[in-house]
Each structure stands twice: as C-alpha cells, then as structure tokens.
Design a protein around this motif. Structure first.
Motif, PDB file in Angstrom:
ATOM      1  N   GLU A 130       0.813  -1.214   0.000  1.00 27.53           N
ATOM      2  CA  GLU A 130       0.000   0.000   0.000  1.00 27.53           C
ATOM      3  C   GLU A 130       0.848   1.268   0.000  1.00 27.53           C
ATOM      4  N   ILE A 131       2.161   1.122   0.241  1.00 28.07           N
ATOM      5  CA  ILE A 131       3.025   2.296   0.326  1.00 28.07           C
ATOM      6  C   ILE A 131       3.593   2.649  -1.046  1.00 28.07           C
ATOM      7  N   ASP A 132       3.421   3.876  -1.458  1.00 28.74           N
ATOM      8  CA  ASP A 132       4.013   4.404  -2.682  1.00 28.74           C
ATOM      9  C   ASP A 132       5.169   5.309  -2.266  1.00 28.74           C
ATOM     10  N   LEU A 133       6.398   4.872  -2.535  1.00 26.37           N
ATOM     11  CA  LEU A 133       7.569   5.621  -2.099  1.00 26.37           C
ATOM     12  C   LEU A 133       7.631   7.023  -2.686  1.00 26.37           C
ATOM     13  N   ASN A 134       6.987   7.223  -3.835  1.00 28.46           N
ATOM     14  CA  ASN A 134       7.034   8.531  -4.479  1.00 28.46           C
ATOM     15  C   ASN A 134       6.035   9.520  -3.883  1.00 28.46           C
ATOM     16  N   GLN A 135       5.086   9.011  -3.108  1.00 29.79           N
ATOM     17  CA  GLN A 135       4.047   9.887  -2.589  1.00 29.79           C
ATOM     18  C   GLN A 135       4.037  10.016  -1.068  1.00 29.79           C
ATOM     19  N   ILE A 136       4.686   9.090  -0.392  1.00 25.32           N
ATOM     20  CA  ILE A 136       4.642   9.080   1.063  1.00 25.32           C
ATOM     21  C   ILE A 136       5.341  10.315   1.642  1.00 25.32           C
ATOM     22  N   SER A 137       4.747  10.936   2.633  1.00 19.19           N
ATOM     23  CA  SER A 137       5.327  12.120   3.265  1.00 19.19           C
ATOM     24  C   SER A 137       6.436  11.710   4.229  1.00 19.19           C
ATOM     25  N   ASP A 138       7.277  12.681   4.595  1.00 19.40           N
ATOM     26  CA  ASP A 138       8.361  12.403   5.530  1.00 19.40           C
ATOM     27  C   ASP A 138       7.817  11.890   6.866  1.00 19.40           C
ATOM     28  N   GLU A 139       6.741  12.483   7.323  1.00 22.15           N
ATOM     29  CA  GLU A 139       6.159  12.106   8.603  1.00 22.15           C
ATOM     30  C   GLU A 139       5.575  10.695   8.539  1.00 22.15           C
ATOM     31  N   ALA A 140       4.866  10.402   7.453  1.00 23.04           N
ATOM     32  CA  ALA A 140       4.247   9.084   7.307  1.00 23.04           C
ATOM     33  C   ALA A 140       5.292   7.989   7.163  1.00 23.04           C
ATOM     34  N   ALA A 141       6.414   8.313   6.506  1.00 17.43           N
ATOM     35  CA  ALA A 141       7.478   7.327   6.303  1.00 17.43           C
ATOM     36  C   ALA A 141       8.021   6.818   7.627  1.00 17.43           C
ATOM     37  N   LEU A 142       8.134   7.696   8.607  1.00 15.99           N
ATOM     38  CA  LEU A 142       8.672   7.301   9.909  1.00 15.99           C
ATOM     39  C   LEU A 142       7.750   6.342  10.651  1.00 15.99           C
ATOM     40  N   LEU A 143       6.508   6.263  10.207  1.00 14.77           N
ATOM     41  CA  LEU A 143       5.537   5.386  10.855  1.00 14.77           C
ATOM     42  C   LEU A 143       5.237   4.129  10.054  1.00 14.77           C
ATOM     43  N   THR A 144       5.359   4.208   8.723  1.00 14.86           N
ATOM     44  CA  THR A 144       4.904   3.085   7.886  1.00 14.86           C
ATOM     45  C   THR A 144       5.972   2.477   6.978  1.00 14.86           C
TER      46      THR A 144
END
Length: 409
Positions: free
Chosen positions: A377-391
C-alpha cells in the motif's frame, strides 16, 4: 543449363544482401560473423531464410513496404536474437537524448512518469524548482489527455502521448489530470506546463533522530556535487550516522558512481570488470585519502540496478554498511556503446562487474543483510516524511541498525 533470373529478383536479392550487410556491420565485423557461422551450408541457410521471407512479403503483402523501417526492424531483430538482455539498438537521435539525460541538465517538464494499467500516464515524481512543481502537479496524478487529445485516442497511445513531453525549451504542454483525494473522490484539473532547462535533483536528504538520511534517485553528471553538498550539510548538522536510500535507483554512468564513492569510502579499487578474453581491469578507482567513518546503512529494493547495486556493495564492503530491504535487480554487466557508420549505436554487454566480495551478481543481485518487505500500500514517491517514519518498514529498520558504537554499547 543456364537459369534465367528476372531483373526484379536480382534487384530484390541485391537489396537483401545490402540489408544483411548493414545488420552485420552494425554489431560486429563481417569476419567475426563468418567465424561464428562456420560452414558454407549454415551461411547459405541464413541468407536463404531472409530471401524466402523477403520474397513472400514482397509478393503477397497487401501494403507498401517501408524500406527504412524494414532495415530498422531487421537490426532490432538481430539485437534481440543475440541473447543479451541489456543489448540495445539506438538511433543517433535516441542516443543523443540519452547522453543529454546523463548530463543531469535537460529541457523537460519536471516530472517522472510511468504507464498506468489503464493506458494513461501516472506521475511518479515531481521535481522541485521545475515548472511541474510551480503549476501544482503532484505525484500520483493521472494524465488522461495531452494537448486536447485523450491519451488512449492517440494512434500510438501512451508512447505517442508521452513523446509530446520531449519538446523544445519554452514549449507549453497542456495536461488534463485526474487527482484522487483522500476521501476517494476525484478532481479533474487542467495544467499548462512549460518545458524548462534545469538541473535534475538526484540527491535529497534530511536529519532523522541524529542520523543523516540521503536519497539518491540516479547517477548523473550532477549527482556527485549534489551528494557532496548534502553530506557536508548533514554532517555539519550533527549527523552521527548515514543512511543511503537507493530504492528505485536504476543506475547511471560508472564515472558518476566513482566520483560519488570517492567522497565516502577512501582510496582504493571499488569495482573491476572482467572481459570476454579473460582480462580484468579496475573501472572504479577512488583516490580520496579520507573516508567517512561513521555507522552506515543502505536501503535497496528490486528496482535498485546497475551502478546503484555497485554503490551498495562497495559501502557494505568498504564501510561495513548494513544493507536493508529486498534483493536488488541483478544488473551486473558493463555495457559498451559502438557507433555505426550512420550514427546509430549498438549497446552490448562486454564485461562482468565485480566488487571485492560480490562475485558475478548478474541475475542474482544483492541480498540484503536485513530482508525487510514494504507494504504494497506504500508508494515511495508519494509518502510524506512524517508518514514514512511510521509506515516505511525498510527505513525504520535502517534507522534501528544505524547506531553509533557508543550508543549501541
């Protein structure tokens, strides 16, 4: 007994012979080709096969044969039959475009894209400081029409529509975009994006919990200077470890790779190439006497290919960097360009690339020390910096293992 041959057949055979000669000289010399086809009967079979196909086509095909396209197709067919999965045939124009892309400075609209299953164009990344960013395009947007024509309505579909992105500086391209909102609704927006000459940003980064995180999207002629600036910035900001994110980095030139490694691993040979005749030579030799001595990790995935795989191998071997993610693409051959008399270019795999301990990794890739999958479900091109730290499980693992010794103890 004399056999009469019509003038038409004679001309046809002459044309076939010329085409075959063109194919052969586009790749190897005629002498080398003859050495491969050892017997006269094999040569005769080769030419006879082409002659038969040509005769059937010219006699029965209802349409008109474009001789230029015919020769182009024969060359492409030959390259495809060589068995080299990385071999390519490029026109002079296409090769010039590739060289221009490698400079890291080009005229473009400012976004990367890929083909969506429906046939439309999906924007995968919008680069900062470009017209695409200024107008408001976002990663994840779907381009449904270009210059008032639906993408699928083009005769050549996706390929023809995206060819309009390769335009001269100052050209305005009209894009019709479908954007899906968080609540599932969709907006349809029109953007006018102007082609601009700009330096492609291939290196980005930030400090995360005292660890310097650096993402390298590709290796161009501008990557080295961008990487050096980012390293200086993060180290000056107090970074006590480094994470290099090479996910979806499909590589670039060996020269760029060498210059980038030069700022990290210290002096020494990083990559060697073994050629067909058994000779080996160093192709990436770093000269900097200083090396960065701090904990490191490298994040990779199945789309990490070519020089980016070598970057990961080199850091693991020279700097004891941890590797995190999924097994890389396994593109371990060196490609060499050979220019034909008409300016077209044949790219062929000419050597096996190795680091100190990698061996021949072509087809197998680099298997990370920490095998960590990423949610579909994770799209590396769209994920925010904040969301990346969680998911982003791969980034989270890299942060976990990139720990200064005193902290670990």
């Amino acid at each position: 007994m004399k056999i009469k041959v019509s003038l038409g057949i004679t001309i046809g055979l002459m044309a076939i012979t010329a085409a075959v000669t063109f194919i052969i000289t586009s790749n190897v010399t005629l002498d080398m080709f003859n050495n491969k086809i050892k017997s006269v009967s094999e040569k005769q079979e080769f030419y006879s096969k082409l002659s038969e196909i040509d005769t059937y086509s010219r006699t029965h095909y209802i349409g008109e044969i474009d001789e230029a396209k015919l020769i182009e197709g024969m060359v492409q067919g030959y390259i495809g039959g060589v068995g080299d999965s990385y071999a390519e045939y490029l026109t002079a124009e296409d090769y010039a475009k590739r060289l221009n892309e490698q400079t890291g400075v080009s005229v473009w609209l400012g976004f990367n894209y890929e083909k969506e299953p429906s046939g439309y164009i999906k924007i995968t990344e919008v680069h900062p400081g470009t017209s695409a960013e200024e107008t408001g395009l976002l990663a994840g947007d779907i381009i449904t029409a270009v210059n008032n024509t639906d993408v699928i309505a083009f005769e050549g579909g996706y390929d023809e529509a995206t060819s309009l992105f390769n335009c001269e500086e100052g050209t305005r391209v009209k894009l019709y975009v479908k954007r899906t909102n968080d609540d599932g609704t969709s907006d349809f927006i029109t953007y006018n994006v102007v082609a601009q000459r700009s330096e492609q940003v291939t290196v980005t980064g930030r400090v995360i919990d005292a660890i310097g995180y650096i993402k390298i999207s590709s290796f161009t002629d501008k990557t080295e200077s961008q990487l050096k600036a980012k390293l200086d910035e993060l180290i000056s900001a107090g970074a006590s470890g480094l994470i290099f994110d090479l996910r979806n980095n499909k590589g670039g030139s060996m020269e760029s790779l060498q210059k980038c490694l030069d700022h990290i691993i210290g002096a020494g040979t990083a990559v060697t190439a073994e050629y067909k005749n058994g000779t080996a030579e160093a192709v990436v030799v770093c000269t900097e006497s200083e090396e960065i001595k701090m904990p490191m990790s490298v994040i990779v995935n199945q789309n990490t290919a070519g020089s980016s795989e070598l970057f990961a191998f080199a850091l693991a071997e020279k700097c004891a960097a941890h590797t995190v993610g999924k097994t890389t693409a396994g593109k371990g051959y060196l490609q060499t360009a050979y220019t034909c008399s008409d300016g077209s270019v044949v790219m062929l795999s000419t050597a096996i690339l190795r680091t100190d301990n990698s061996g021949d990794f072509n087809g197998t890739g680099l298997k990370p020390e920490f095998d960590v999958a990423l949610s579909s479900e994770i799209d590396l091109n769209q994920i925010s910096d904040e969301a990346a730290l969680l998911t982003d499980a791969q980034l989270i693992k890299a942060l976990e293992v990139t720990v200064p010794k005193e902290t670990a103890e």
